[in-house]
Scaffold this motif. Structure first.
Motif, PDB file in Angstrom:
ATOM      1  N   ASP A 173       0.811  -1.218   0.000  1.00  0.00           N
ATOM      2  CA  ASP A 173       0.000   0.000   0.000  1.00  0.00           C
ATOM      3  C   ASP A 173       0.844   1.268   0.000  1.00  0.00           C
ATOM      4  O   ASP A 173       0.469   2.270  -0.606  1.00  0.00           O
ATOM      5  CB  ASP A 173      -0.937   0.020   1.209  1.00  0.00           C
ATOM      6  N   GLU A 174       1.992   1.231   0.677  1.00  0.00           N
ATOM      7  CA  GLU A 174       2.823   2.429   0.773  1.00  0.00           C
ATOM      8  C   GLU A 174       3.687   2.659  -0.472  1.00  0.00           C
ATOM      9  O   GLU A 174       4.252   3.737  -0.657  1.00  0.00           O
ATOM     10  CB  GLU A 174       3.697   2.407   2.026  1.00  0.00           C
ATOM     11  N   PHE A 175       3.796   1.663  -1.358  1.00  0.00           N
ATOM     12  CA  PHE A 175       4.661   1.789  -2.533  1.00  0.00           C
ATOM     13  C   PHE A 175       4.302   2.983  -3.418  1.00  0.00           C
ATOM     14  O   PHE A 175       5.193   3.782  -3.747  1.00  0.00           O
ATOM     15  CB  PHE A 175       4.663   0.493  -3.352  1.00  0.00           C
ATOM     16  N   PHE A 197       9.338  10.216  -4.066  1.00  0.00           N
ATOM     17  CA  PHE A 197      10.680  10.090  -4.630  1.00  0.00           C
ATOM     18  C   PHE A 197      10.760  10.805  -5.986  1.00  0.00           C
ATOM     19  O   PHE A 197      11.664  11.603  -6.230  1.00  0.00           O
ATOM     20  CB  PHE A 197      11.025   8.608  -4.782  1.00  0.00           C
ATOM     21  N   ASN A 198       9.812  10.516  -6.857  1.00  0.00           N
ATOM     22  CA  ASN A 198       9.799  11.129  -8.188  1.00  0.00           C
ATOM     23  C   ASN A 198       9.582  12.640  -8.121  1.00  0.00           C
ATOM     24  O   ASN A 198      10.208  13.399  -8.859  1.00  0.00           O
ATOM     25  CB  ASN A 198       8.737  10.484  -9.071  1.00  0.00           C
ATOM     26  N   GLU A 199       8.705  13.074  -7.232  1.00  0.00           N
ATOM     27  CA  GLU A 199       8.428  14.507  -7.096  1.00  0.00           C
ATOM     28  C   GLU A 199       9.665  15.270  -6.620  1.00  0.00           C
ATOM     29  O   GLU A 199       9.993  16.330  -7.157  1.00  0.00           O
ATOM     30  CB  GLU A 199       7.262  14.724  -6.135  1.00  0.00           C
ATOM     31  N   LEU A 200      10.360  14.729  -5.623  1.00  0.00           N
ATOM     32  CA  LEU A 200      11.569  15.382  -5.130  1.00  0.00           C
ATOM     33  C   LEU A 200      12.648  15.401  -6.216  1.00  0.00           C
ATOM     34  O   LEU A 200      13.320  16.418  -6.413  1.00  0.00           O
ATOM     35  CB  LEU A 200      12.090  14.706  -3.865  1.00  0.00           C
ATOM     36  N   THR A 201      12.808  14.305  -6.935  1.00  0.00           N
ATOM     37  CA  THR A 201      13.790  14.255  -8.027  1.00  0.00           C
ATOM     38  C   THR A 201      13.474  15.329  -9.059  1.00  0.00           C
ATOM     39  O   THR A 201      14.357  16.084  -9.483  1.00  0.00           O
ATOM     40  CB  THR A 201      13.794  12.865  -8.699  1.00  0.00           C
ATOM     41  N   ARG A 202      12.221  15.433  -9.453  1.00  0.00           N
ATOM     42  CA  ARG A 202      11.794  16.450 -10.424  1.00  0.00           C
ATOM     43  C   ARG A 202      12.040  17.860  -9.903  1.00  0.00           C
ATOM     44  O   ARG A 202      12.578  18.712 -10.618  1.00  0.00           O
ATOM     45  CB  ARG A 202      10.298  16.255 -10.720  1.00  0.00           C
ATOM     46  N   ASP A 203      11.657  18.110  -8.648  1.00  0.00           N
ATOM     47  CA  ASP A 203      11.832  19.441  -8.055  1.00  0.00           C
ATOM     48  C   ASP A 203      13.306  19.822  -7.951  1.00  0.00           C
ATOM     49  O   ASP A 203      13.663  20.980  -8.164  1.00  0.00           O
ATOM     50  CB  ASP A 203      11.165  19.514  -6.676  1.00  0.00           C
ATOM     51  N   MET A 204      14.154  18.840  -7.627  1.00  0.00           N
ATOM     52  CA  MET A 204      15.591  19.133  -7.538  1.00  0.00           C
ATOM     53  C   MET A 204      16.138  19.499  -8.913  1.00  0.00           C
ATOM     54  O   MET A 204      16.875  20.471  -9.052  1.00  0.00           O
ATOM     55  CB  MET A 204      16.352  17.949  -6.955  1.00  0.00           C
ATOM     56  N   ARG A 205      15.787  18.728  -9.902  1.00  0.00           N
ATOM     57  CA  ARG A 205      16.259  19.027 -11.263  1.00  0.00           C
ATOM     58  C   ARG A 205      15.734  20.376 -11.734  1.00  0.00           C
ATOM     59  O   ARG A 205      16.470  21.149 -12.352  1.00  0.00           O
ATOM     60  CB  ARG A 205      15.854  17.904 -12.206  1.00  0.00           C
ATOM     61  N   ASN A 217      15.797   4.313  -1.397  1.00  0.00           N
ATOM     62  CA  ASN A 217      15.216   5.632  -1.117  1.00  0.00           C
ATOM     63  C   ASN A 217      16.289   6.721  -1.018  1.00  0.00           C
ATOM     64  O   ASN A 217      16.292   7.536  -0.113  1.00  0.00           O
ATOM     65  CB  ASN A 217      14.382   5.571   0.169  1.00  0.00           C
ATOM     66  N   LYS A 218      17.219   6.718  -2.011  1.00  0.00           N
ATOM     67  CA  LYS A 218      18.349   7.645  -1.981  1.00  0.00           C
ATOM     68  C   LYS A 218      18.501   8.374  -3.309  1.00  0.00           C
ATOM     69  O   LYS A 218      18.405   7.766  -4.378  1.00  0.00           O
ATOM     70  CB  LYS A 218      19.643   6.901  -1.681  1.00  0.00           C
ATOM     71  N   ILE A 219      18.769   9.671  -3.208  1.00  0.00           N
ATOM     72  CA  ILE A 219      19.104  10.500  -4.361  1.00  0.00           C
ATOM     73  C   ILE A 219      20.506  11.044  -4.106  1.00  0.00           C
ATOM     74  O   ILE A 219      20.746  11.676  -3.082  1.00  0.00           O
ATOM     75  CB  ILE A 219      18.113  11.671  -4.528  1.00  0.00           C
ATOM     76  N   PHE A 220      21.424  10.786  -5.021  1.00  0.00           N
ATOM     77  CA  PHE A 220      22.791  11.295  -4.912  1.00  0.00           C
ATOM     78  C   PHE A 220      22.902  12.552  -5.767  1.00  0.00           C
ATOM     79  O   PHE A 220      22.503  12.540  -6.938  1.00  0.00           O
ATOM     80  CB  PHE A 220      23.798  10.244  -5.387  1.00  0.00           C
ATOM     81  N   ILE A 221      23.443  13.614  -5.180  1.00  0.00           N
ATOM     82  CA  ILE A 221      23.593  14.871  -5.910  1.00  0.00           C
ATOM     83  C   ILE A 221      25.067  15.249  -6.011  1.00  0.00           C
ATOM     84  O   ILE A 221      25.904  14.737  -5.268  1.00  0.00           O
ATOM     85  CB  ILE A 221      22.797  16.022  -5.252  1.00  0.00           C
ATOM     86  N   SER A 222      25.359  16.166  -6.919  1.00  0.00           N
ATOM     87  CA  SER A 222      26.714  16.681  -7.067  1.00  0.00           C
ATOM     88  C   SER A 222      27.077  17.519  -5.849  1.00  0.00           C
ATOM     89  O   SER A 222      26.270  18.350  -5.408  1.00  0.00           O
ATOM     90  CB  SER A 222      26.803  17.540  -8.324  1.00  0.00           C
ATOM     91  N   PRO A 223      28.275  17.359  -5.328  1.00  0.00           N
ATOM     92  CA  PRO A 223      28.687  18.198  -4.189  1.00  0.00           C
ATOM     93  C   PRO A 223      28.745  19.681  -4.563  1.00  0.00           C
ATOM     94  O   PRO A 223      28.668  20.539  -3.696  1.00  0.00           O
ATOM     95  CB  PRO A 223      30.057  17.658  -3.803  1.00  0.00           C
ATOM     96  N   LEU A 224      28.850  19.981  -5.843  1.00  0.00           N
ATOM     97  CA  LEU A 224      28.860  21.373  -6.295  1.00  0.00           C
ATOM     98  C   LEU A 224      27.494  22.040  -6.164  1.00  0.00           C
ATOM     99  O   LEU A 224      27.392  23.261  -6.256  1.00  0.00           O
ATOM    100  CB  LEU A 224      29.339  21.451  -7.751  1.00  0.00           C
TER     101      LEU A 224
END
Length: 91
Positions: free
Chosen positions: A6-8, A15-23, A37-44
């Protein structure tokens, strides 16, 4: 009948919303690991991420192994991670 937990769908949506918002904010997403449940970003992009999502940061933590520090913050229930060089006093 659904074979998914149910939580999937809720977790996938966040997850998808945060990825989109970050981009959209200009944060460089280097790698996605939905299973963990991890998103890796550039240290820059850490300053940009902090300015844009700072009010949503939760659970700030870090771990140093060798010469690298793995920095992790939680945003909207998703771990956002970047690697940085360890400072001498952290070792």
């Amino acid at each position: 009948m659904s074979i998914l937990a149910d939580e999937f769908p809720i977790k996938l949506c966040a997850f998808n919303e945060l990825t989109r918002d970050m981009r959209d904010a200009g944060v460089t997403v280097e790698r996605l690991e939905f299973a963990d449940n991890k998103i890796f970003i550039s240290p820059l992009c850490v300053d940009l991420m902090s300015r844009r999502f700072g009010h949503e940061l939760r659970g700030v933590r870090y771990a140093t192994v060798g010469r690298r520090t793995r920095n992790t913050v939680t945003i909207r229930g998703v771990d956002v991670i970047w690697l940085s060089m360890a400072k001498e006093q952290d070792q």
